[in-house]
Design a protein around this motif. Structure first.
Motif: not given
Length: 268
Positions: A82-95
Motif C-alpha cells: 500500500l505504500g504506507m506504514d501498516i503500523m499506523d492506525r488510521t481507522h480506530g484500531p485498524a489500518n
C-alpha cells in the motif's frame, strides 16, 4: 457501469449495495480499492434509512486477492503493497488495509456478503468482515498469504478466530490451501450456500431490513461486544507488527519471485 471502484447504491426498502467494481481484474485489491472501500463505508454510515448492506463483487469473482502490482512493488522496493506504514492506525484500531475487512464489522448495520468465483487472500479477509456470507457452489477460498511469504494482515485473524476452530485456521494459514464453498461452510466461514448467492443475499437483506432499525443497530453492537470481549486492537496490531517484520526480507522476496516465476521457492 460507472468507473467508481466501489459503487454504493441508493437505499431501497432499507437496503443498500456496496459493489467492488474492478470486474476485468476479478476485483483484485489495489491501494485505491482499499481507500474506496473506506469511503463507501463512511458514505453508508452517513446515509439515512439504511438497515442492511449487501456487499458483493461485480463480475465473475468477489475478489481474487491482492493485485499483482502490489507484489511487484514489494519485490522491487521492499515496501508494503500500500505504500504506507501498516503500523499506523488510521481507522480506530485498524489500518486502512485492515479496515477493508474490519470496517464492515464496525458498520452500525448488518452486512450480508454474496460470494462467487474467488475470495482469495485479502479478498477472503474482506468478506470475513460481513455479518453473514452467502456463497455460490464451487466458490474458491484461501488464506493465501503464506504463498507470498506473508501472514494475513487485513483483519482476517481478528475476524476468523470467531468462525472456525483454531486448528483449522492454523492448517489453512500454514498451507495456503485453496478450498471450496462446501468446505468453507463446514469450517464455519460461509453461512449458506446458494445457487444464486446475490439473489439470496438480497432476499435476506430485505428480511433483515424489515425489522426495527434501532433494534438491529443495538443487536449488532451487542454481538460485536460479545465477540470482542478482549478487544480487537491487540490482534490487529499484532497482524501489522508481524507483517511489517516480514515485508521485504529475503524469505518474503524469494516467495514473491518464486510465485511470479511459477517455480518452487528456494529458502536459504
Amino acid at each position: 457501469m460507472t468507473d467508481r471502484l466501489v459503487i454504493v447504491t441508493q437505499p431501497e426498502d432499507g437496503v443498500v449495495e456496496a459493489v467492488l467494481n474492478r470486474p476485468d481484474k476479478l476485483n483484485a485489491i489495489t491501494p485505491e480499492l482499499m481507500r474506496a472501500i473506506a469511503d463507501a463505508q463512511a458514505e453508508i454510515a452517513a446515509m439515512e434509512g439504511v438497515s442492511c448492506v449487501v456487499l458483493r463483487g461485480e463480475g465473475r469473482a468477489f475478489c481474487a486477492g491482492l493485485d499483482k502490482s502490489g507484489f511487484e512493488r514489494m519485490k522491487s522496493t521492499g515496501a508494503g503493497s500500500l505504500g504506507m506504514d501498516i503500523m499506523d492506525r488510521t481507522h480506530g484500531p485498524a489500518n486502512v488495509a485492515q479496515n477493508a475487512c474490519w470496517g464492515w464489522r464496525m458498520l452500525n448495520v448488518p452486512v450480508v456478503c454474496a460470494l462467487q468465483g474467488f475470495a482469495l487472500g485479502g479478498g477472503f479477509q474482506i468478506c470475513l468482515g460481513a455479518d453473514i456470507r452467502i456463497a455460490a457452489p464451487g466458490t474458491r477460498f484461501s488464506i493465501m498469504e503464506m504463498k507470498w511469504g506473508l501472514v494475513p494482515d487485513m483483519g482476517g485473524m481478528a475476524a476468523m478466530r470467531h468462525l472456525a476452530r483454531g486448528d483449522v485456521i492454523r492448517k489453512l494459514t500454514y498451507t495456503a490451501e485453496v478450498f471450496e464453498a462446501d468446505a468453507a461452510f463446514d469450517y464455519g466461514f460461509v453461512t449458506e450456500i446458494a445457487e444464486d448467492p446475490l439473489a439470496r443475499a438480497r432476499e435476506l437483506a430485505r428480511e433483515i431490513a424489515g425489522k426495527s432499525p434501532s433494534a438491529l443497530r443495538s443487536a449488532k453492537e451487542l454481538l460485536n461486544i460479545a465477540d470482542e470481549e478482549g478487544g480487537a486492537l491487540e490482534p490487529l496490531l499484532a497482524e501489522s507488527r508481524l507483517q511489517k517484520a516480514l515485508i521485504g526480507k529475503p524469505h518474503q522476496l524469494e516467495a514473491i519471485a518464486a510465485g511470479m516465476e511459477g517455480r518452487p521457492a528456494k529458502f536459504a
